[in-house]
Design an enzyme around this catalytic site. Sequence first.
Site, PDB file in Angstrom:
ATOM      1  N   TRP A 104       0.921  -1.258   0.038  1.00 62.45           N
ATOM      2  CA  TRP A 104       0.088  -0.131  -0.062  1.00 62.45           C
ATOM      3  C   TRP A 104       0.925   1.272  -0.044  1.00 62.45           C
ATOM      4  CZ3 TRP A 104      -4.253  -0.820  -2.277  1.00 62.45           C
ATOM      5  CH2 TRP A 104      -4.892  -1.807  -1.841  1.00 62.45           C
ATOM      6  N   ASP A 159      -1.823   6.766   6.111  1.00 70.03           N
ATOM      7  CA  ASP A 159      -2.690   5.839   5.585  1.00 70.03           C
ATOM      8  C   ASP A 159      -3.260   4.897   6.633  1.00 70.03           C
ATOM      9  OD1 ASP A 159      -4.677   4.091   4.396  1.00 70.03           O
ATOM     10  OD2 ASP A 159      -3.118   3.508   3.013  1.00 70.03           O
ATOM     11  N   LYS A 210     -12.600  -1.432   6.281  1.00 63.19           N
ATOM     12  CA  LYS A 210     -12.280  -2.307   7.515  1.00 63.19           C
ATOM     13  C   LYS A 210     -12.844  -2.013   8.751  1.00 63.19           C
ATOM     14  CE  LYS A 210      -8.719  -2.156   4.359  1.00 63.19           C
ATOM     15  NZ  LYS A 210      -8.947  -3.259   3.353  1.00 63.19           N
TER      16      LYS A 210
HETATM   17  N1  PMP Z   1      -4.319   1.563   1.931  1.00 64.46           N
HETATM   18  C1  PMP Z   1      -4.537   0.414   2.530  1.00 64.46           C
HETATM   19  C2  PMP Z   1      -3.729   0.101   3.771  1.00 64.46           C
HETATM   20  C3  PMP Z   1      -5.543  -0.705   2.245  1.00 64.46           C
HETATM   21  O1  PMP Z   1      -5.717  -1.776   2.975  1.00 64.46           O
HETATM   22  C4  PMP Z   1      -6.383  -0.537   1.164  1.00 64.46           C
HETATM   23  C5  PMP Z   1      -7.328  -1.336   0.621  1.00 64.46           C
HETATM   24  N2  PMP Z   1      -7.342  -2.704   1.203  1.00 64.46           N
HETATM   25  C6  PMP Z   1      -5.910   0.678   0.394  1.00 64.46           C
HETATM   26  C7  PMP Z   1      -5.226   1.705   0.982  1.00 64.46           C
HETATM   27  C8  PMP Z   1      -6.846   1.018  -0.853  1.00 64.46           C
HETATM   28  O2  PMP Z   1      -8.351   1.266  -0.272  1.00 64.46           O
HETATM   29  P1  PMP Z   1      -9.466   1.611  -1.416  1.00 64.46           P
HETATM   30  O3  PMP Z   1      -9.877   0.248  -2.095  1.00 64.46           O
HETATM   31  O4  PMP Z   1     -10.481   1.997  -0.513  1.00 64.46           O
HETATM   32  O5  PMP Z   1      -9.037   2.587  -2.482  1.00 64.46           O
END
Ligand code: PMP
Length: 358
Positions: free
Chosen positions: A101, A170, A194
């Site tokens: 991420w 994030d 989550k």
């Molecule tokens: N950051 C983290 C730590 C994630 O776990 C996720 C999705 N699993 C995201 C960003 C991306 O999120 P989204 O799909 O809502 O754009």
Amino acid sequence: MSRIYNFSSGPAVLPLPVLEKARDEMVDCQNSGMSIMEMSHRDKIFDTLIKETERNIATLLGVPDSHMILFMPGGASQQFAMIPLNFGLGAAPDYIHTGSWADKAIKEAKIVGGVNVIWDGKADDYMRAPAPSELSFTAGAPYVHLCSNETIGGVRFAEFPKTEAPLIADMSSDIMSREIDVAQFGMIYAGLQKNLGPSGSALVILRKDLADRCPDSVNYFFRYKTHMKEPSLYNTPNTWAVYIVKLVTDWVLENGGVAAMRKLNEKKAGLLYDVLDSSDFWKPCARTDSRSIMNVTWRMGSEELEKKFIAGARASGMDGLKGHRSVGGLRASIYNAFPLEGVLTLAEFMKDFEKRNG
Ligand code: PMP
């Protein structure tokens, strides 16, 4: 009705009382004669709802007046793109690379300009996060970005660095799972799916003064200041998502707040790590000092054994244990709403599986 133990990494399990309340109010929300999804976002009921939701979040996380709470479309991924557009057009920001991420956030920032990757966990296969003492920041960097909990690796920051430049985190997969000092951050953001609600939207907590840093070359929609002017209502927000976040945050408050969540999360994760540490049969992924209390990751002796484990767990009422497609292995995501009984069931299943296959 039968509910399974859902270890999905996201969209993930929601508290059952939240789902039941949403079901009960589905066709008639607060005697309005309509669903929350059918109501104008300018309606008094929704106006009260979004304000109460913000108040819940402010109470639970201790959000100071210096920061603003926003609901934004596009999930966390849109934030990856917006952050460099708003704050990184003049000089190269610092990014900490802890895994998948963080990498996505870095890739978006690179499109906009230079990036200083000031720490990279590659040498340790992204199985740990750095201690604050390992980090040195670039003078003049407009911000420092990190991912507090890498959902795929199961790696988290045990402690956050103190930075001179605004720290942007994030927190998609560990928001409200442990106490944080919001004042330490310039911005916190999280996809809702989550610990907070449905997918497709993000919670943003932004230090208000930072919004003015965005140059006029950026499209209105992608400026935080646009979304702050008419809070969360510049475009028609996902009213359903806000409604569910209200119910989830009510539930967290009723259950003792973030400190109580953290205690229970530590207990739940501890039960699984205890099994993983009990013999060589299990191969836990994250380094001990960086272990996530939200996503517990491990490997087993062979992929065949892992497949057998996943199939056996599914037959015993547990789903979502397959690791992310990019890394394989096993992952138990045990967010706030995941029940202790489900973790106890998994721990027993693991011990039994080892006896039969060890
Ligand atoms: N950051 C983290 C730590 C994630 O776990 C996720 C999705 N699993 C995201 C960003 C991306 O999120 P989204 O799909 O809502 O754009």
